[in-house]
Design an enzyme around this catalytic site. Structure first.
Site, short mmCIF file in Angstrom:
data_model
loop_
_atom_site.label_atom_id
_atom_site.label_comp_id
_atom_site.label_asym_id
_atom_site.label_seq_id
_atom_site.Cartn_x
_atom_site.Cartn_y
_atom_site.Cartn_z
NE ARG A 184 -17.31 26.58 -5.14
CZ ARG A 184 -16.66 25.47 -5.41
NH1 ARG A 184 -17.31 24.38 -5.78
NH2 ARG A 184 -15.34 25.42 -5.33
CE1 TYR B 258 -4.40 25.85 -5.91
CE2 TYR B 258 -4.43 27.81 -7.28
CZ TYR B 258 -4.02 26.52 -7.06
OH TYR B 258 -3.21 25.90 -7.97
CG ASP C 190 -7.34 20.03 -5.08
OD1 ASP C 190 -7.15 19.44 -6.15
OD2 ASP C 190 -8.41 20.59 -4.78
CD GLU C 191 -8.15 15.62 -8.36
OE1 GLU C 191 -8.98 14.77 -8.72
OE2 GLU C 191 -7.42 16.25 -9.16
CG ASP D 266 -11.31 17.24 -5.02
OD1 ASP D 266 -10.22 17.84 -5.03
OD2 ASP D 266 -12.29 17.57 -5.73
CG MET D 267 -7.24 19.24 -0.67
SD MET D 267 -7.42 18.23 0.81
CE MET D 267 -7.51 19.50 2.06
P1 TTP Z 1 -10.40 22.02 -8.08
O1 TTP Z 1 -10.22 20.83 -7.20
O2 TTP Z 1 -10.90 21.80 -9.45
O3 TTP Z 1 -11.42 23.02 -7.41
P2 TTP Z 1 -11.49 23.59 -5.95
O4 TTP Z 1 -10.66 22.81 -5.00
O5 TTP Z 1 -11.22 25.05 -5.96
O6 TTP Z 1 -13.00 23.44 -5.61
P3 TTP Z 1 -13.84 22.12 -5.37
O7 TTP Z 1 -14.24 22.16 -3.92
O8 TTP Z 1 -15.00 22.25 -6.26
O9 TTP Z 1 -13.01 20.93 -5.70
O10 TTP Z 1 -9.03 22.79 -8.18
C1 TTP Z 1 -8.09 22.81 -7.12
C2 TTP Z 1 -7.38 24.15 -7.14
O11 TTP Z 1 -6.70 24.28 -8.38
C3 TTP Z 1 -8.30 25.32 -7.05
O12 TTP Z 1 -8.57 25.68 -5.71
C4 TTP Z 1 -7.58 26.37 -7.81
C5 TTP Z 1 -6.75 25.63 -8.82
N1 TTP Z 1 -7.32 25.73 -10.17
C6 TTP Z 1 -6.84 26.71 -11.04
O13 TTP Z 1 -5.93 27.45 -10.69
N2 TTP Z 1 -7.39 26.82 -12.27
C7 TTP Z 1 -8.40 26.01 -12.70
O14 TTP Z 1 -8.88 26.15 -13.82
C8 TTP Z 1 -8.87 24.99 -11.80
C9 TTP Z 1 -9.97 24.06 -12.23
C10 TTP Z 1 -8.31 24.89 -10.56
#
Ligand code: TTP
Length: 708
Positions: free
Chosen positions: A60, A23, A120-121, A18-19
């Site tokens: 954060r 963004y 991103d997963e 998981d990235m």
């Molecule tokens: P996530 O993997 O949920 O979060 P993240 O990568 O920003 O942070 P983390 O390190 O905690 O995993 O989401 C991946 C991307 O998807 C995130 O960077 C932005 C986008 N996104 C949205 O646009 N809206 C949302 O509600 C969520 C949850 C994510």
């Protein structure tokens, strides 16, 4: 609904990657001066500084959360850097992020089976690689374990203060008398650490990972230690992990099923489920879900890592919060047009690049009714068979919206109005175009391709576009349909079409899809000739750039298609006026060139193998009066005419642009030798641009604290 699958082996090695704050990382790569600073990506809508959608770990630390808006984030962290998401068509344009995700996937997929789970997963099946490592270079023989692996978190490993955590991990990794399953996980940890380093080196992105014996456990683990770290779940730690895991945190239990377990069975953690027998759970939730729940309480899941590097669906959506809620049909139509335009581009590029087609178009909307006590009622999602072409998708999406609106706010209802707060369109049921052209060949030679296509047809429950021919007042029959992985609220709007006829259409679709795989270029005349040979002009997939042309043709010729309720048989049989217009106009163009004969004899012979009388009769039957000019010809004349168009089309082919890279060579090899020669003559080789490799400027760190 979750699907219970027996676990093939409890010694699989699965990773979930998981990235981190994805963004934000993408924006920081674009603007390296933002690295290490508290940063957030905000939505396009600027109200109150825009909603945060991604928050860096530095931000954060100041208490900035995704639920905040920019203004609020600035209050808790005045130095926060807010970057607006890129914008196109008046809405967020996520292409940069999608492409960045693809970069990562392509690195991870080099050595192991890889499933792209979201933007991103990624899931990885490392079983083979881990077994190989264990057999050839087991961790216990390692003199030196790399730093990144030593930073792993191993659940259940004693990490009390005073104990050197890395030394502890080293011992676990290299333990000679460890359980074989643990040894495999140790190998998996080494492999994942290396992959993560590779991703960092090539993309400048950090990621976190979970390594376990199945997907569910791996996903749980990847979120446990972020950013830029990895967590291992040994078999012996599974029970401890699930005992305290809140039920709603478990994948597939975040919604109604999880709520029901809480309220009906009084369950609060996954471990609480252990008290219920499989029979009891089956009795309450059905046999499949009951078994799935019983398994999940024990950390058992047989779900496999699918070898899929591409997304399962495409979607385009926009929210209209607060005062921006849409109140008029015209504004809804405007936004649906924008969303469909984007979606159409994406599925078109998926088709061109990956040879995949989407089968289902779904419209989701969120709405409320002003002055209505029943405001809880959801706007129903609607689906139909997806027709390629921006204008068609716009038309279908709009009709799906209207069908949903009729249910949401029945005619004559008293409430003063509706407000739309979110709209999205998605393309799902994406399938790969069958490679090769054997179906086409069989078709040309009078053989029924149904044998190879029947499974596809049977699997496909979706009818022809319910809302085709732009009759917004069309009387539709609707039937609830559920698709795996799709919102259970989604209904498929279906017309009263004859199932058998639809299956035949699907078969022809398949033939045309193979054809599209054969030569992807803008070739109206050629398509029409092929279509005649295939006995169904309307089954064509439009080429890029054809939409505009079709739309113009539609305006010129097809007024009647919007003129109200059409009877059912007309709906089924109507010959798309745009296709016909294309045919006629190209024919005129082609006539000017008739005199030039540049030797297309083998192609002519090839097409002459089709059966002209049946071809004609079927076209007549299907398209009635619209084909008067064809009808006037005798069968033999028709065949000649058919061949002549092919010949003329060949002229156009030579003049047309085409993408050599997109023509599958194996497909050409399936053609008769004389045709192969001619195709190859057309396909003049072009130089590929040199691939520019990205140099990596950062690489020697994962921990954000190292950034200055
Ligand atoms: P996530 O993997 O949920 O979060 P993240 O990568 O920003 O942070 P983390 O390190 O905690 O995993 O989401 C991946 C991307 O998807 C995130 O960077 C932005 C986008 N996104 C949205 O646009 N809206 C949302 O509600 C969520 C949850 C994510």
């Amino acid at each position: 609904m979750p699907v219970a699958k027996p676990e093939s082996s409890d010694a699989r090695v699965i990773a979930h990657v998981d990235m981190d704050c994805f963004y934000v990382q993408v924006e920081q790569r674009k603007q390296p001066n933002l690295r290490g600073l508290p940063t957030a990506v905000v939505q396009y809508n600027e109200w109150k500084g825009g909603g945060l959608i991604a928050v860096s770990y530095e931000a954060r630390n100041y208490g900035v959360k995704r639920s905040m808006r920019g203004e609020e984030a600035k209050q808790v962290c005045p130095q926060i850097q807010l970057v607006q998401v890129p914008v196109a068509r008046g809405k967020a344009d996520l292409n940069t992020y999608r492409n960045a995700g693809s970069e990562v996937v392509s690195i991870l997929a080099r050595k192991v089976r890889c499933e792209r789970a979201s933007i991103d997963e990624v899931y990885l099946d490392l079983t083979d690689a881990a077994e190989k490592m264990l057999a050839e270079a087991p961790p216990e023989n390692l003199q030196l374990v790399d730093e990144e692996t030593l930073k792993s978190h191993v659940l259940g490993l004693n990490d009390e203060k005073g104990i050197d955590a890395k030394e502890n991990v080293r011992e676990w990794l290299c333990k000679k008398d460890a359980d074989r399953r643990d040894k495999l996980l140790a190998c998996g940890s080494l492999i994942v650490a290396e992959l993560r380093m590779q991703v960092l080196k090539e993309t400048e992105f950090t990621c976190s990972a979970g390594i376990a014996h199945n997907k569910i456990l791996a996903k749980l683990a990847s979120a446990m230690n972020k950013p830029a770290q990895q967590t291992v779940v040994p078999f012996s730690s599974v029970k401890g992990l699930l005992d305290s895991l809140p039920i709603k945190k478990m994948k597939q239990l975040g919604g109604k099923l999880g709520s029901s377990l809480q309220s009906d069975l009084g369950v609060s953690t996954v471990g609480d489920l252990l008290q219920f027998s499989e029979e009891k759970l089956q009795e309450r939730y059905g046999s499949n879900t009951g078994t799935w729940l019983w398994n999940i309480a024990r950390g058992i899941s047989g779900e496999e890592v699918q070898g899929r590097l591409l997304p399962k669906s495409h979607g385009s959506g926009k929210t209209f919060p607060g005062p921006r809620a849409l109140k008029t049909i015209a504004s809804v139509q405007h936004w649906l047009n924008e969303l469909c335009e984007e979606l159409s581009e994406r599925i078109r590029s998926d088709l061109d690049q990956n040879k995949r087609i989407a089968r289902t178009l779904t419209l989701h909307a969120s709405a409320y009714k002003s002055g209505d006590t029943d405001s809880q009622k959801n706007f129903p999602s609607k689906s139909c068979h997806l027709r390629y072409g921006t204008a068609k998708m716009q038309e279908d999406a709009f009709n799906l919206f209207q069908a949903g609106l009729r249910e949401f706010k029945p005619q004559g209802s008293q409430n003063s109005g509706w407000r739309i707060t979110g709209l999205s369109v998605s393309a799902s049921k994406i399938v790969e175009i069958p490679s090769g052209t054997s179906s086409i060949m069989k078709y040309f030679h009078g053989q029924n391709p149904s044998a190879s296509l029947s499974k596809q047809s049977q699997d496909d429950d979706i009818q022809e576009p319910s809302v085709s021919e732009s009759c917004s007042e069309m009387n539709l029959t609707e039937q609830e349909m559920k698709f795996p992985g799709e919102d259970s609220n989604t209904k498929c709007v279906m017309p009263c079409l004859d199932q058998q006829e639809h299956k035949q259409d699907l078969q022809k679709d398949q033939v045309m899809i193979s054809l599209h795989n054969l030569v992807i270029f803008n070739l109206h005349v050629f398509q029409i000739s092929f279509c005649s040979a295939l006995q169904n002009p309307s089954c064509l997939l439009p080429s890029k750039g054809q939409d505009d042309f079709q739309e113009a043709s539609l305006r010129n010729s097809g007024t009647e298609c919007c003129s109200g309720i059409r009877n059912q048989s007309q709906q089924q049989r109507v010959f798309p006026p745009q296709q016909f217009a294309v045919s006629s106009s190209n024919r005129t163009d082609a006539k000017r060139k008739t005199s030039k004969d540049k030797g297309t004899h083998s192609i002519l012979r090839f097409f002459k193998k089709t059966d002209p009388p049946s071809s004609l009769s079927l076209i007549k039957e299907e398209h009635g009066d619209n084909l008067q000019d064809v009808e006037a010809l005798s069968p033999t004349a028709s065949a000649r005419e058919n061949a002549r168009h092919v010949e003329e089309g060949r002229e156009s082919i030579a003049a047309c642009s085409y993408k050599v890279d997109e023509i599958d060579p194996s497909v050409i090899e399936e053609l008769p030798p004389e045709i192969q020669e001619e195709f190859r003559a057309w396909l003049r080789p072009r130089k590929r641009p040199d691939i520019v490799r990205r140099g990596s400027s950062i690489a020697n760190y994962f921990a954000p604290t190292k950034r200055t």
